[in-house]
Design an enzyme around this catalytic site. Structure first.
Site, mmCIF file in Angstrom:
data_model
loop_
_atom_site.group_PDB
_atom_site.id
_atom_site.type_symbol
_atom_site.label_atom_id
_atom_site.label_comp_id
_atom_site.label_asym_id
_atom_site.label_seq_id
_atom_site.Cartn_x
_atom_site.Cartn_y
_atom_site.Cartn_z
ATOM 1 N N LYS A 42 31.045 0.608 5.747
ATOM 2 C CA LYS A 42 31.912 -0.272 4.990
ATOM 3 C C LYS A 42 33.220 0.428 4.645
ATOM 4 C CE LYS A 42 27.723 -1.420 2.579
ATOM 5 N NZ LYS A 42 27.032 -1.266 1.307
ATOM 6 N N GLY A 43 33.211 1.737 4.782
ATOM 7 C CA GLY A 43 34.307 2.560 4.265
ATOM 8 C C GLY A 43 35.673 2.230 4.826
ATOM 9 N N GLU A 98 38.410 4.271 11.399
ATOM 10 C CA GLU A 98 37.426 4.964 10.564
ATOM 11 C C GLU A 98 38.090 5.463 9.286
ATOM 12 O OE1 GLU A 98 34.722 5.255 9.401
ATOM 13 O OE2 GLU A 98 33.434 6.744 10.348
ATOM 14 N N ASP A 99 37.301 5.555 8.223
ATOM 15 C CA ASP A 99 37.855 6.062 6.965
ATOM 16 C C ASP A 99 38.080 7.567 7.013
ATOM 17 O OD1 ASP A 99 35.115 6.648 6.990
ATOM 18 O OD2 ASP A 99 34.664 5.655 5.099
ATOM 19 N N ASP A 102 34.379 13.640 9.607
ATOM 20 C CA ASP A 102 33.808 14.805 8.934
ATOM 21 C C ASP A 102 33.161 15.685 10.013
ATOM 22 O OD1 ASP A 102 32.985 16.298 6.685
ATOM 23 O OD2 ASP A 102 31.129 15.169 6.495
ATOM 24 N N LYS A 130 38.749 15.798 7.982
ATOM 25 C CA LYS A 130 38.354 17.102 7.414
ATOM 26 C C LYS A 130 38.009 18.017 8.584
ATOM 27 C CE LYS A 130 35.368 15.463 3.963
ATOM 28 N NZ LYS A 130 34.296 15.621 2.970
ATOM 29 N N PHE A 151 34.771 16.662 -1.220
ATOM 30 C CA PHE A 151 34.197 15.326 -1.154
ATOM 31 C C PHE A 151 35.124 14.349 -1.857
ATOM 32 C CE2 PHE A 151 31.371 11.779 -1.902
ATOM 33 C CZ PHE A 151 30.759 11.694 -0.663
ATOM 34 N N VAL A 152 35.554 13.328 -1.128
ATOM 35 C CA VAL A 152 36.533 12.397 -1.678
ATOM 36 C C VAL A 152 35.971 10.972 -1.760
ATOM 37 C CG1 VAL A 152 38.605 13.691 -1.022
ATOM 38 C CG2 VAL A 152 37.573 12.122 0.638
ATOM 39 N N ASP A 158 32.992 6.026 -0.625
ATOM 40 C CA ASP A 158 32.069 5.913 -1.757
ATOM 41 C C ASP A 158 31.306 7.194 -2.012
ATOM 42 O OD1 ASP A 158 30.451 5.655 0.675
ATOM 43 O OD2 ASP A 158 28.822 5.159 -0.701
ATOM 44 N N ARG A 164 34.470 2.741 -4.286
ATOM 45 C CA ARG A 164 35.200 2.254 -3.109
ATOM 46 C C ARG A 164 36.496 1.548 -3.495
ATOM 47 N NH1 ARG A 164 31.864 2.652 1.487
ATOM 48 N NH2 ARG A 164 29.677 2.226 1.150
HETATM 49 P P1 IMP Z 1 30.556 12.271 10.268
HETATM 50 O O1 IMP Z 1 29.595 11.630 11.217
HETATM 51 O O2 IMP Z 1 29.974 13.504 9.633
HETATM 52 O O3 IMP Z 1 31.929 12.520 10.833
HETATM 53 O O4 IMP Z 1 30.599 11.308 9.038
HETATM 54 C C1 IMP Z 1 31.580 10.419 8.794
HETATM 55 C C2 IMP Z 1 31.101 9.524 7.673
HETATM 56 O O5 IMP Z 1 30.596 10.295 6.566
HETATM 57 C C3 IMP Z 1 32.272 8.749 7.124
HETATM 58 O O6 IMP Z 1 32.375 7.510 7.766
HETATM 59 C C4 IMP Z 1 31.901 8.598 5.675
HETATM 60 O O7 IMP Z 1 31.096 7.460 5.511
HETATM 61 C C5 IMP Z 1 31.075 9.793 5.348
HETATM 62 N N1 IMP Z 1 31.864 10.856 4.673
HETATM 63 C C6 IMP Z 1 32.223 12.043 5.169
HETATM 64 N N2 IMP Z 1 32.938 12.752 4.278
HETATM 65 C C7 IMP Z 1 33.031 11.963 3.178
HETATM 66 C C8 IMP Z 1 33.691 12.130 1.898
HETATM 67 O O8 IMP Z 1 34.337 13.138 1.576
HETATM 68 N N3 IMP Z 1 33.559 11.088 1.039
HETATM 69 C C9 IMP Z 1 32.874 9.947 1.321
HETATM 70 N N4 IMP Z 1 32.258 9.765 2.509
HETATM 71 C C10 IMP Z 1 32.345 10.757 3.421
HETATM 72 MG MG MG Z 2 31.701 5.627 7.119
#
Ligand code: IMP
Ligand code: MG
Length: 180
Positions: A42-43, A98-99, A102, A130, A151-152, A158, A164
């Site tokens: 949802k982000g 994408e939001d 990570d 990040k 962590f944001v 969220d 959110r």
């Molecule tokens: P990845 O698969 O580790 O790249 O994860 C990405 C997803 O993790 C994002 O779509 C977010 O939903 C969540 N995420 C990663 N870092 C943060 C953060 O700092 N705050 C909130 N959600 C995060």
């Molecule tokens: Mg996400």
């Protein structure tokens, strides 16, 4: 909203100004054809709706729901689709919205899945990146802001479904666990 755990990292005005730039840049990069913007629920919903309005061209919008197994700081690497797209991607230019990127696990999985649907091109736009946390290499064509490993929350992001609807992106201090 005054919450002692929140510290503004990117104020709303800077987010909106950057989105305007991204919209103009992406519109220039795709002068022709239909552009399918796919938001990851949802982000990315807040970012997608503002970015779509910053585009100087027609766009289609659609959403995909994805959940990664396992909560906490580390992703298990297993991802599943919880809500699929409504629109076919065959022959389309696709922009995945994408939001935050990570570890890169979510987007690596999603890119594989989308490529099977035979789009003519596929790129990623992420509001936040990040890079220090990357486990899987993903090519992110457009990045709003590179941020440190904190962590944001806010502007779609969220912590356990909370925060959110903040206008700013804020660092959430003192979080023991960081669920995805
Ligand atoms: P990845 O698969 O580790 O790249 O994860 C990405 C997803 O993790 C994002 O779509 C977010 O939903 C969540 N995420 C990663 N870092 C943060 C953060 O700092 N705050 C909130 N959600 C995060
Ligand atoms: Mg996400």
């Amino acid at each position: 909203m005054t919450d002692p755990k929140l510290r503004v990292l990117i104020p709303a005005g800077e987010i909106q100004a950057r989105i305007k730039e991204l919209g103009e840049q992406i519109s220039r990069d795709y002068p022709n054809g239909t552009l399918h913007m796919i938001g990851i629920l949802k982000g990315a919903t807040f970012f997608l709706t503002d970015l779509a309005r910053a585009m100087k061209r027609d766009v289609f919008i659609d959403f995909i729901g994805i959940s990664s197994y396992g909560k906490g700081k580390t992703t298990s690497g297993e991802v599943k689709v919880t809500k699929d797209l409504d629109i076919s991607l065959e022959g389309a230019d696709v922009l995945i919205v994408e939001d935050i990127v990570d570890s890169g696990v979510t987007l690596t999985y999603l890119m594989h899945l989308m490529e099977q649907r035979k789009p003519s091109s596929i790129r990623i736009v992420a509001l936040l990146d990040k890079p220090e946390r990357r486990l899987r290499p993903v090519e992110v064509a457009y990045v709003g802001f590179r941020i440190p490993d904190r962590f944001v929350v806010g502007y779609g992001l969220d912590y356990a479904e909370k925060y959110r609807n903040l206008d700013d992106v804020c660092v959430l201090e003192d979080t023991a666990a960081e669920p995805n």
